[in-house]
Scaffold this motif. Structure first.
Motif, mmCIF file in Angstrom:
data_model
loop_
_atom_site.group_PDB
_atom_site.id
_atom_site.type_symbol
_atom_site.label_atom_id
_atom_site.label_comp_id
_atom_site.label_asym_id
_atom_site.label_seq_id
_atom_site.Cartn_x
_atom_site.Cartn_y
_atom_site.Cartn_z
ATOM 1 N N GLU A 1 0.829 -1.352 0.019
ATOM 2 C CA GLU A 1 0.036 -0.192 -0.030
ATOM 3 C C GLU A 1 0.858 1.065 0.033
ATOM 4 O OE1 GLU A 1 -2.741 -0.427 3.309
ATOM 5 O OE2 GLU A 1 -4.140 -0.742 1.979
ATOM 6 N N GLN A 2 2.072 1.388 0.690
ATOM 7 C CA GLN A 2 2.844 2.454 0.739
ATOM 8 C C GLN A 2 3.531 2.700 -0.327
ATOM 9 O OE1 GLN A 2 3.057 4.488 3.635
ATOM 10 N NE2 GLN A 2 3.883 5.742 1.823
ATOM 11 N N THR A 3 3.841 1.455 -1.193
ATOM 12 C CA THR A 3 4.721 1.729 -2.196
ATOM 13 C C THR A 3 3.704 2.177 -3.332
ATOM 14 O OG1 THR A 3 6.119 -0.094 -2.025
ATOM 15 C CG2 THR A 3 5.710 0.173 -4.210
ATOM 16 N N LEU A 4 2.268 1.649 -3.458
ATOM 17 C CA LEU A 4 1.468 2.382 -4.187
ATOM 18 C C LEU A 4 1.001 3.877 -4.059
ATOM 19 C CD1 LEU A 4 -1.171 -0.553 -4.622
ATOM 20 C CD2 LEU A 4 0.737 0.109 -6.244
ATOM 21 N N GLN B 1 3.465 6.275 -5.235
ATOM 22 C CA GLN B 1 3.516 6.495 -6.847
ATOM 23 C C GLN B 1 2.190 7.522 -7.066
ATOM 24 O OE1 GLN B 1 5.510 5.170 -9.068
ATOM 25 N NE2 GLN B 1 6.308 4.500 -7.207
ATOM 26 N N ARG B 2 1.496 7.954 -6.044
ATOM 27 C CA ARG B 2 0.304 8.774 -6.380
ATOM 28 C C ARG B 2 0.367 10.094 -5.480
ATOM 29 N NH1 ARG B 2 -5.003 5.326 -5.267
ATOM 30 N NH2 ARG B 2 -3.658 5.054 -3.219
ATOM 31 N N LEU B 3 1.336 10.026 -4.484
ATOM 32 C CA LEU B 3 1.291 11.187 -3.599
ATOM 33 C C LEU B 3 2.688 11.768 -3.410
ATOM 34 C CD1 LEU B 3 -0.031 12.979 -1.136
ATOM 35 C CD2 LEU B 3 0.657 11.046 0.431
ATOM 36 N N PHE B 4 2.833 13.006 -3.725
ATOM 37 C CA PHE B 4 4.043 13.516 -3.641
ATOM 38 C C PHE B 4 4.243 14.981 -3.023
ATOM 39 C CE2 PHE B 4 2.217 14.351 -7.533
ATOM 40 C CZ PHE B 4 2.390 15.739 -7.908
ATOM 41 N N LEU B 5 5.343 15.086 -2.366
ATOM 42 C CA LEU B 5 5.201 16.280 -1.439
ATOM 43 C C LEU B 5 6.208 17.408 -2.278
ATOM 44 C CD1 LEU B 5 5.690 14.774 1.991
ATOM 45 C CD2 LEU B 5 3.571 15.743 1.001
ATOM 46 N N VAL B 6 5.694 18.758 -2.426
ATOM 47 C CA VAL B 6 6.591 19.518 -2.960
ATOM 48 C C VAL B 6 6.638 20.902 -2.112
ATOM 49 C CG1 VAL B 6 5.650 18.835 -5.360
ATOM 50 C CG2 VAL B 6 4.192 20.596 -4.174
#
Length: 92
Positions: A47-50, A53-58
């Protein structure tokens, strides 16, 4: 209904004796069977790996730049128009 009654897929793996010992000790500490401990741990990691892939911090400036791009009026894009006009290969 127990969670084992819902399980139908079979997974197999091999481990070194050292890996087995660590997993068995951790499962004992968590008061879980080896199967439940390994499956729960692997599922959480998946789940964390997936999510990665969808959540990123900027940063704040990157966020503002992204929102500026999203707020721009839509522009015609011939390449996208062409791409979306094609039929999908799995529907043939």
């Amino acid at each position: 209904m127990s969670s084992t009654a819902l399980r139908s897929a079979r997974l197999g793996l091999r481990a070194t004796p050292e890996q087995e010992a660590v997993l068995r000790r951790a499962a004992d500490i968590a008061h879980k069977s080896m199967t439940d401990f390994i499956l729960d741990s692997a599922y959480q990691a998946a789940e964390q790996t997936l999510l990665d892939q969808r959540l990123f911090l900027v940063s704040g400036s990157q966020s503002h730049a992204l929102f500026d791009l999203l707020d721009r009026p839509a522009q015609d894009n011939a390449g996208l128009r062409d791409l979306f006009s094609r039929s999908v290969p799995w529907s043939n």
